[in-house]
Design a protein around this motif. Structure first.
Motif, mmCIF file in Angstrom:
data_model
loop_
_atom_site.group_PDB
_atom_site.id
_atom_site.type_symbol
_atom_site.label_atom_id
_atom_site.label_comp_id
_atom_site.label_asym_id
_atom_site.label_seq_id
_atom_site.Cartn_x
_atom_site.Cartn_y
_atom_site.Cartn_z
ATOM 1 N N ASP A 182 0.836 -1.210 0.000
ATOM 2 C CA ASP A 182 0.000 0.000 0.000
ATOM 3 C C ASP A 182 0.867 1.254 0.000
ATOM 4 O O ASP A 182 0.553 2.246 -0.659
ATOM 5 N N MET A 183 1.982 1.207 0.735
ATOM 6 C CA MET A 183 2.911 2.344 0.718
ATOM 7 C C MET A 183 3.484 2.527 -0.683
ATOM 8 O O MET A 183 3.616 3.657 -1.164
ATOM 9 N N ALA A 186 -1.827 12.596 -6.049
ATOM 10 C CA ALA A 186 -0.796 12.260 -5.066
ATOM 11 C C ALA A 186 -1.235 12.672 -3.671
ATOM 12 O O ALA A 186 -1.057 11.927 -2.703
ATOM 13 N N THR A 187 -1.836 13.847 -3.573
ATOM 14 C CA THR A 187 -2.319 14.329 -2.283
ATOM 15 C C THR A 187 -3.407 13.403 -1.747
ATOM 16 O O THR A 187 -3.425 13.080 -0.561
ATOM 17 N N LYS A 233 -4.234 8.606 2.531
ATOM 18 C CA LYS A 233 -4.451 7.226 2.980
ATOM 19 C C LYS A 233 -3.356 6.744 3.928
ATOM 20 O O LYS A 233 -3.419 5.631 4.443
ATOM 21 N N LEU A 234 -2.357 7.578 4.166
ATOM 22 C CA LEU A 234 -1.239 7.162 5.021
ATOM 23 C C LEU A 234 -1.672 6.736 6.424
ATOM 24 O O LEU A 234 -1.163 5.723 6.922
ATOM 25 N N PRO A 235 -2.599 7.437 7.084
ATOM 26 C CA PRO A 235 -3.013 6.960 8.414
ATOM 27 C C PRO A 235 -3.622 5.553 8.364
ATOM 28 O O PRO A 235 -3.372 4.738 9.251
ATOM 29 N N GLU A 236 -4.381 5.268 7.331
ATOM 30 C CA GLU A 236 -4.960 3.937 7.163
ATOM 31 C C GLU A 236 -3.861 2.889 6.957
ATOM 32 O O GLU A 236 -3.908 1.788 7.518
ATOM 33 N N ILE A 237 -2.859 3.236 6.159
ATOM 34 C CA ILE A 237 -1.743 2.324 5.914
ATOM 35 C C ILE A 237 -0.958 2.097 7.205
ATOM 36 O O ILE A 237 -0.563 0.974 7.513
#
Length: 124
Positions: free
Chosen positions: A89-90, A105-106, A111-115
């Motif tokens: 996912d990253m 991209a933004t 989605k970074l907190p979910e990852i």
């Protein structure tokens, strides 16, 4: 550094923070999570360095992003299950970084907190 590059650098730092704050439970899993954390930190640090040197070449951002995604996919291939899924996912976040579509991209970076939660759950 232009504002989009700053956002990318912040995102890379966030990924590093996510990797460093991942806690691990079982001993075997702890070793995997520690190794993944160290590798993600190394990969994202390399990415941040690439962004610094890409100040005059916007396409270099895309190249660095793709190289980072490739490294993360290779890393994910060494692991199984949710841990591999979180690293993949990253990689997807980095693949989505295109100079001509910073909104995409933004959105992906959102989605970074979910990852991060997925990585923590895989190591918990």
């Amino acid at each position: 550094m232009t504002p989009p590059r700053r956002r990318l650098a912040v995102a890379a730092a966030t990924l590093t923070l996510a990797a460093l704050t991942t806690s691990c439970g079982a001993i075997g899993q702890a070793v995997d999570c520690t190794q993944v954390s160290q590798e993600i930190t190394k990969i994202t640090n390399e990415y941040s360095s690439s962004l610094s040197s890409a100040a005059t070449d916007p396409k270099a951002i895309e190249k660095a992003s793709q190289e980072t995604a490739d490294k993360l996919k290779t890393l994910a291939g060494k692991y199984d299950g949710d841990l591999a899924g979180a690293v993949n996912d990253m990689a997807t976040v980095f693949e989505s970084i295109k100079v001509d579509d910073m909104s995409g991209a933004t959105e992906a970076m959102g989605k970074l907190p979910e990852i991060q939660a997925k990585a923590v759950a895989a190591c918990g």
